[in-house]
Design a protein around this motif. Structure first.
Motif, PDB file in Angstrom:
ATOM      1  N   LEU A   1       0.850  -1.179   0.000  1.00  0.00           N
ATOM      2  CA  LEU A   1       0.000   0.000   0.000  1.00  0.00           C
ATOM      3  C   LEU A   1       0.890   1.234   0.000  1.00  0.00           C
ATOM      4  O   LEU A   1       1.721   1.401   0.889  1.00  0.00           O
ATOM      5  CB  LEU A   1      -0.897   0.026   1.240  1.00  0.00           C
ATOM      6  CG  LEU A   1      -1.854  -1.150   1.426  1.00  0.00           C
ATOM      7  CD1 LEU A   1      -2.636  -0.986   2.722  1.00  0.00           C
ATOM      8  CD2 LEU A   1      -2.787  -1.287   0.246  1.00  0.00           C
ATOM      9  N   LYS A   2       0.746   2.060  -0.994  1.00  0.00           N
ATOM     10  CA  LYS A   2       1.516   3.299  -1.065  1.00  0.00           C
ATOM     11  C   LYS A   2       0.782   4.373  -0.268  1.00  0.00           C
ATOM     12  O   LYS A   2      -0.413   4.586  -0.475  1.00  0.00           O
ATOM     13  CB  LYS A   2       1.688   3.736  -2.509  1.00  0.00           C
ATOM     14  CG  LYS A   2       2.518   2.762  -3.332  1.00  0.00           C
ATOM     15  CD  LYS A   2       2.758   3.320  -4.724  1.00  0.00           C
ATOM     16  CE  LYS A   2       3.481   2.385  -5.647  1.00  0.00           C
ATOM     17  NZ  LYS A   2       4.549   1.635  -5.167  1.00  0.00           N
ATOM     18  N   LEU A   3       1.493   5.014   0.624  1.00  0.00           N
ATOM     19  CA  LEU A   3       0.891   6.096   1.390  1.00  0.00           C
ATOM     20  C   LEU A   3       0.563   7.258   0.476  1.00  0.00           C
ATOM     21  O   LEU A   3       1.368   7.640  -0.368  1.00  0.00           O
ATOM     22  CB  LEU A   3       1.852   6.579   2.477  1.00  0.00           C
ATOM     23  CG  LEU A   3       1.947   5.720   3.718  1.00  0.00           C
ATOM     24  CD1 LEU A   3       3.032   6.266   4.645  1.00  0.00           C
ATOM     25  CD2 LEU A   3       0.618   5.658   4.442  1.00  0.00           C
ATOM     26  N   GLN A   4      -0.625   7.792   0.637  1.00  0.00           N
ATOM     27  CA  GLN A   4      -1.023   8.980  -0.100  1.00  0.00           C
ATOM     28  C   GLN A   4      -1.407  10.063   0.900  1.00  0.00           C
ATOM     29  O   GLN A   4      -1.776   9.761   2.029  1.00  0.00           O
ATOM     30  CB  GLN A   4      -2.168   8.665  -1.056  1.00  0.00           C
ATOM     31  CG  GLN A   4      -3.387   8.045  -0.396  1.00  0.00           C
ATOM     32  CD  GLN A   4      -4.404   7.588  -1.407  1.00  0.00           C
ATOM     33  OE1 GLN A   4      -4.866   8.374  -2.227  1.00  0.00           O
ATOM     34  NE2 GLN A   4      -4.772   6.332  -1.358  1.00  0.00           N
ATOM     35  N   PRO A   5      -1.294  11.319   0.515  1.00  0.00           N
ATOM     36  CA  PRO A   5      -1.661  12.388   1.440  1.00  0.00           C
ATOM     37  C   PRO A   5      -3.135  12.281   1.834  1.00  0.00           C
ATOM     38  O   PRO A   5      -3.983  11.924   1.003  1.00  0.00           O
ATOM     39  CB  PRO A   5      -1.412  13.668   0.645  1.00  0.00           C
ATOM     40  CG  PRO A   5      -0.511  13.264  -0.476  1.00  0.00           C
ATOM     41  CD  PRO A   5      -0.802  11.824  -0.760  1.00  0.00           C
ATOM     42  N   LEU A   6      -3.427  12.585   3.081  1.00  0.00           N
ATOM     43  CA  LEU A   6      -4.807  12.585   3.561  1.00  0.00           C
ATOM     44  C   LEU A   6      -5.460  13.893   3.120  1.00  0.00           C
ATOM     45  O   LEU A   6      -5.106  14.973   3.595  1.00  0.00           O
ATOM     46  CB  LEU A   6      -4.844  12.461   5.083  1.00  0.00           C
ATOM     47  CG  LEU A   6      -6.229  12.442   5.721  1.00  0.00           C
ATOM     48  CD1 LEU A   6      -7.021  11.220   5.256  1.00  0.00           C
ATOM     49  CD2 LEU A   6      -6.102  12.450   7.240  1.00  0.00           C
TER      50      LEU A   6
ATOM     51  N   GLU B   1       4.082   0.910   2.791  1.00  0.00           N
ATOM     52  CA  GLU B   1       5.462   1.329   2.553  1.00  0.00           C
ATOM     53  C   GLU B   1       5.683   2.741   3.056  1.00  0.00           C
ATOM     54  O   GLU B   1       4.739   3.513   3.223  1.00  0.00           O
ATOM     55  CB  GLU B   1       5.848   1.186   1.085  1.00  0.00           C
ATOM     56  CG  GLU B   1       5.286   2.244   0.184  1.00  0.00           C
ATOM     57  CD  GLU B   1       5.843   2.123  -1.230  1.00  0.00           C
ATOM     58  OE1 GLU B   1       5.731   3.116  -1.967  1.00  0.00           O
ATOM     59  OE2 GLU B   1       6.370   1.071  -1.621  1.00  0.00           O
ATOM     60  N   ALA B   2       6.932   3.074   3.262  1.00  0.00           N
ATOM     61  CA  ALA B   2       7.301   4.368   3.844  1.00  0.00           C
ATOM     62  C   ALA B   2       7.521   5.414   2.754  1.00  0.00           C
ATOM     63  O   ALA B   2       8.532   6.082   2.734  1.00  0.00           O
ATOM     64  CB  ALA B   2       8.558   4.203   4.683  1.00  0.00           C
ATOM     65  N   GLY B   3       6.554   5.608   1.853  1.00  0.00           N
ATOM     66  CA  GLY B   3       6.722   6.515   0.731  1.00  0.00           C
ATOM     67  C   GLY B   3       6.707   7.982   1.102  1.00  0.00           C
ATOM     68  O   GLY B   3       7.362   8.784   0.479  1.00  0.00           O
ATOM     69  N   ILE B   4       5.916   8.372   2.104  1.00  0.00           N
ATOM     70  CA  ILE B   4       5.844   9.756   2.548  1.00  0.00           C
ATOM     71  C   ILE B   4       6.465   9.805   3.925  1.00  0.00           C
ATOM     72  O   ILE B   4       6.194   8.969   4.771  1.00  0.00           O
ATOM     73  CB  ILE B   4       4.390  10.248   2.605  1.00  0.00           C
ATOM     74  CG1 ILE B   4       3.745  10.202   1.228  1.00  0.00           C
ATOM     75  CG2 ILE B   4       4.311  11.647   3.190  1.00  0.00           C
ATOM     76  CD1 ILE B   4       2.287  10.572   1.222  1.00  0.00           C
ATOM     77  N   THR B   5       7.290  10.787   4.176  1.00  0.00           N
ATOM     78  CA  THR B   5       7.917  10.898   5.492  1.00  0.00           C
ATOM     79  C   THR B   5       7.561  12.240   6.126  1.00  0.00           C
ATOM     80  O   THR B   5       7.311  13.206   5.416  1.00  0.00           O
ATOM     81  CB  THR B   5       9.449  10.767   5.383  1.00  0.00           C
ATOM     82  OG1 THR B   5       9.931  11.742   4.472  1.00  0.00           O
ATOM     83  CG2 THR B   5       9.841   9.391   4.934  1.00  0.00           C
ATOM     84  N   PRO B   6       7.566  12.276   7.444  1.00  0.00           N
ATOM     85  CA  PRO B   6       7.218  13.514   8.140  1.00  0.00           C
ATOM     86  C   PRO B   6       8.243  14.599   7.923  1.00  0.00           C
ATOM     87  O   PRO B   6       9.367  14.363   7.610  1.00  0.00           O
ATOM     88  CB  PRO B   6       7.159  13.110   9.607  1.00  0.00           C
ATOM     89  CG  PRO B   6       7.642  11.720   9.706  1.00  0.00           C
ATOM     90  CD  PRO B   6       7.795  11.178   8.329  1.00  0.00           C
TER      91      PRO B   6
END
Length: 171
Positions: A6-11, A166-171
């Protein structure tokens, strides 16, 4: 064995609309000044839907331990009798994993990266993962349903199906 990432997408409100509401300050919200102009009210960001079967709203704090990415999704839950709202209290980013209401379809799950100023309100019956905070222990303010009736269905994902965030977006 089958593996899905699962690719992280912006909320965002638009992307999350099939699952619930995004709670955040935005110019898109209905908003107006109150309290002698010292406060701006962002009005009715979500509807608390908990009255089925004699339910009533309750407010909780959930303290969650951090997870690291990639993270394997092993279970999902839903609340068939009411909505559930989570708002981050600890100023930390977190991950939201959801599936549409109805029969759980693990291959159609979505993962969102939530910023510390964003909350979510899951619509009644929406499949979701429990709180997935990142970096450190976090507290969430949760508006939920109290009252009679069974309001939490939990499903374990088939162990032959590996679903990873997956860790696609990071803080």
């Amino acid at each position: 064995m089958h593996t899905v990432t699962l690719k992280l997408q912006p909320l965002t409100a638009a992307a999350f609309a099939p699952y619930g509401d995004v709670l955040e300050v935005s110019e898109r919200n209905q908003h107006y000044p109150i309290n002698a102009g010292l406060t701006e009210r962002h009005h009715q960001l979500a509807r608390v839907d908990v009255s089925d079967a004699g339910g009533y709203p309750i407010i909780n704090i959930f303290r969650s331990q951090p997870v690291t990415l990639p993270f394997r999704v092993r279970q999902m839950e839903r609340h068939p009798l009411g909505s559930q709202s989570l708002t981050m209290l600890s100023g930390n980013p977190y991950v939201v994993v959801v599936g549409r209401a109805g029969e759980l379809k693990p291959l159609q799950l979505q993962a969102f990266f939530a910023l510390p100023h964003q909350g979510v309100n899951y619509h009644k019956g929406t499949w979701h993962h429990y709180c997935l905070c990142l970096q450190r222990t976090c507290d969430f303010l949760v508006v939920d349903r109290g009252g009679p009736g069974h309001n939490c269905d939990e499903v374990t994902i088939d162990p032959e199906l590996n679903i990873y965030i997956e860790a696609g977006i990071t803080p």
